[in-house]
Design a protein around this motif. Structure first.
Motif, PDB file in Angstrom:
ATOM      1  N   ALA A   1       1.640  50.815  -6.324  1.00  0.00           N
ATOM      2  CA  ALA A   1       1.967  50.536  -7.733  1.00  0.00           C
ATOM      3  C   ALA A   1       2.131  49.055  -8.017  1.00  0.00           C
ATOM      4  N   ASP A   2       2.080  48.203  -7.014  1.00  0.00           N
ATOM      5  CA  ASP A   2       2.288  46.762  -7.213  1.00  0.00           C
ATOM      6  C   ASP A   2       1.156  45.963  -6.574  1.00  0.00           C
ATOM      7  N   PRO A   3      -0.057  46.071  -7.098  1.00  0.00           N
ATOM      8  CA  PRO A   3      -1.160  45.303  -6.499  1.00  0.00           C
ATOM      9  C   PRO A   3      -0.993  43.799  -6.644  1.00  0.00           C
ATOM     10  N   GLN A   4      -0.157  43.361  -7.590  1.00  0.00           N
ATOM     11  CA  GLN A   4       0.046  41.927  -7.753  1.00  0.00           C
ATOM     12  C   GLN A   4       0.762  41.304  -6.551  1.00  0.00           C
ATOM     13  N   GLU A   5       1.391  42.139  -5.709  1.00  0.00           N
ATOM     14  CA  GLU A   5       2.036  41.631  -4.505  1.00  0.00           C
ATOM     15  C   GLU A   5       1.067  41.453  -3.344  1.00  0.00           C
ATOM     16  N   GLY A   6      -0.184  41.821  -3.554  1.00  0.00           N
ATOM     17  CA  GLY A   6      -1.177  41.681  -2.507  1.00  0.00           C
ATOM     18  C   GLY A   6      -1.455  42.990  -1.790  1.00  0.00           C
ATOM     19  N   THR A   7      -2.639  43.099  -1.197  1.00  0.00           N
ATOM     20  CA  THR A   7      -3.040  44.313  -0.496  1.00  0.00           C
ATOM     21  C   THR A   7      -3.231  44.111   1.002  1.00  0.00           C
ATOM     22  N   GLY A   8      -3.324  42.868   1.435  1.00  0.00           N
ATOM     23  CA  GLY A   8      -3.552  42.626   2.854  1.00  0.00           C
ATOM     24  C   GLY A   8      -2.386  43.036   3.721  1.00  0.00           C
ATOM     25  N   GLY A   9      -1.169  42.835   3.246  1.00  0.00           N
ATOM     26  CA  GLY A   9      -0.001  43.179   4.051  1.00  0.00           C
ATOM     27  C   GLY A   9       0.141  44.666   4.287  1.00  0.00           C
ATOM     28  N   VAL A  10      -0.058  45.469   3.238  1.00  0.00           N
ATOM     29  CA  VAL A  10       0.085  46.910   3.408  1.00  0.00           C
ATOM     30  C   VAL A  10      -1.056  47.477   4.243  1.00  0.00           C
TER      31      VAL A  10
END
Length: 452
Positions: free
Chosen positions: A388-397
């Motif tokens: 729900a928070d793509p603005q936090e980035g996707t590489g970490g998850v």
């Protein structure tokens, strides 16, 4: 006010100093100034507390600046009231009040002009110099007015005249027109800034609507102020029609891309296809969050921290992936390959558990593992999940889920294959005929016998 009036006022003040009733005038003036200072300070403190609690520091700074004008205005009002009472009850002379009125009026004018400058223009190192220049100019004009030197100076400036086409101009007209235009435009910029801040602070309107309304208000007020100031000076506005037409043609031919960017900017702000805070992707390498939308360009802050300035024309004429247009949720996918002979149900269950263990992964829709292909080296499995928070980035998850899958597979003995090539040699190779080696003659070295 001519020189005779000024000298009469000074002479009357000098004469009143010798009278005992002059002390009452000084006392009344001091009490008025002290009362005005106390009221303005109390009002500023109360407004500071209220603004800090409700609207934060921005409103506090703005309100505190305008409260500075309250002291000279309150002092002027109290002195006018006291002077009226002195005249009505015949309490004594009022020459000191007559001198204090223009001084307080000029102080209020100086502070009002500086307040407008601070809110109409961008703050910078030159603003302090401009404030000193404005204050000095106003006090100089007041000195010329009180001493009676303003009229001779105006007459001297009017004598220096010249012709511009069919119109006759002089230095006083140019100076008066310049001051009028600058003052009117600055007042319009200050008023538009106040309206724009009110719009941006409103929660009832969409962010794009607030931005476009603020830009429109500033443009309209600036144009109206310029035309109004030209009319006040005496310049015929209809004479500018030919110039404005030629300027429009020049802009249309030479500034097509810039005009296109401005038009595209207003289109983006009005149709709300891209809004502040949206996560958009232009290509594989450029994606980020929209932090600012202006009339000419849009600022995109990437997940790496860099800011990309994109012309608005590009956003209108190209395909842009808005990943948070109607819904901020985003589906991600990680792929893994397992060896043939693996318990696929167990492997898929471990993958789903690895995704659910991450706090950023949503439970609805739930993570799902799919068998996608039977490849050469193993079986391809894909894990799809939502955040729900793509603005936090996707590489970490992605990295955290891949690491959890790796640990789970190692604990359960599930093999992740890698490409291998097996080369087999069938039969023997035919012998290769080789010629006998010929002796190589060594170079003759003096004193050394060759070996047989």
């Amino acid at each position: 006010m001519n020189e005779q009036v000024v000298f009469a006022l000074l002479f009357e003040l000098w004469r009143d100093i010798r009278e005992p009733a002059f002390l009452w005038q000084v006392l009344a003036l001091g009490m008025s100034l002290l009362l005005a200072w106390g009221l303005s300070r109390y009002g500023r403190q109360q407004e500071f507390v209220r603004s800090t609690a409700e609207h934060g520091a921005l409103r506090t700074f703005s309100t505190g600046s305008i409260k500075r004008v309250a002291f000279p205005l309150l002092s002027l009002l109290l002195i006018l009231i006291v002077r009226k009472l002195f005249k009505y009850w015949h309490l004594g002379p009022v020459s000191l009040f007559d001198l204090a009125v223009p001084l307080l009026l000029s102080m209020a004018l100086v502070r009002a002009v500086i307040y407008v400058l601070r809110h109409a223009l961008t703050a910078g190192s030159w603003l302090a110099t401009s404030e000193r220049f404005v204050a000095t100019s106003i006090w100089l004009c007041l000195a010329l007015y009180l001493t009676g030197l303003a009229d001779p100076l105006i007459e001297m400036l009017e004598q220096v005249s010249f012709h511009v086409g069919k119109q006759k101009l002089d230095l006083w007209t140019l100076l008066n027109g310049l001051v009028t235009v600058v003052a009117t435009v600055l007042l319009a910029l200050w008023l538009s800034g106040v309206i724009e801040r009110r719009l941006l602070a409103s929660d009832a309107l969409d962010s794009n609507v607030r931005v476009v309304l603020g830009r429109l208000v500033k443009a309209v007020l600036s144009v109206v102020a310029l035309l109004l100031s030209l009319s006040i000076v005496g310049i015929d506005i209809t004479a500018l029609s030919v110039f404005s037409g030629a300027l429009a043609v020049g802009l249309g031919l030479g500034l097509q891309r810039i005009a296109s960017n401005y038009v595209s900017g207003f289109i983006i702000l009005l149709d709300r296809s891209i809004r502040i805070g949206n996560l958009v992707a232009l290509d594989v390498a450029t994606s980020g969050i929209v932090t600012q939308i202006t009339a000419r360009y849009t600022v995109l802050r990437t997940l790496a921290g860099t800011e990309v300035i994109i012309p608005n024309e590009y956003l209108v004429s190209n395909i842009v992936r808005n990943e948070s247009f109607t819904d901020s949720r985003l589906r991600l996918q990680v792929s893994v390959q397992v060896a043939y002979g693996t318990d696929l149900e167990q492997a898929m269950r471990l993958m789903v558990e690895a995704a659910r263990a991450q706090p950023r992964v949503l439970d609805d829709p739930a993570p799902q593992a799919l068998l996608t292909a039977f490849a050469d080296s193993g079986i391809n499995l894909d894990l799809g999940f939502w955040i729900a928070d793509p603005q936090e980035g996707t590489g970490g998850v992605r990295s955290a889920i891949n690491l959890s899958i790796w640990r789970a597979f190692c604990a359960q003995g599930i093999e992740i294959p890698f490409p291998q090539r097996e080369v087999r040699l069938i039969g023997g190779l035919p012998p290769v005929a080789t010629a006998p080696a010929e002796p190589v003659a060594s170079p003759a070295v003096p004193g050394v016998q060759p070996v047989a």
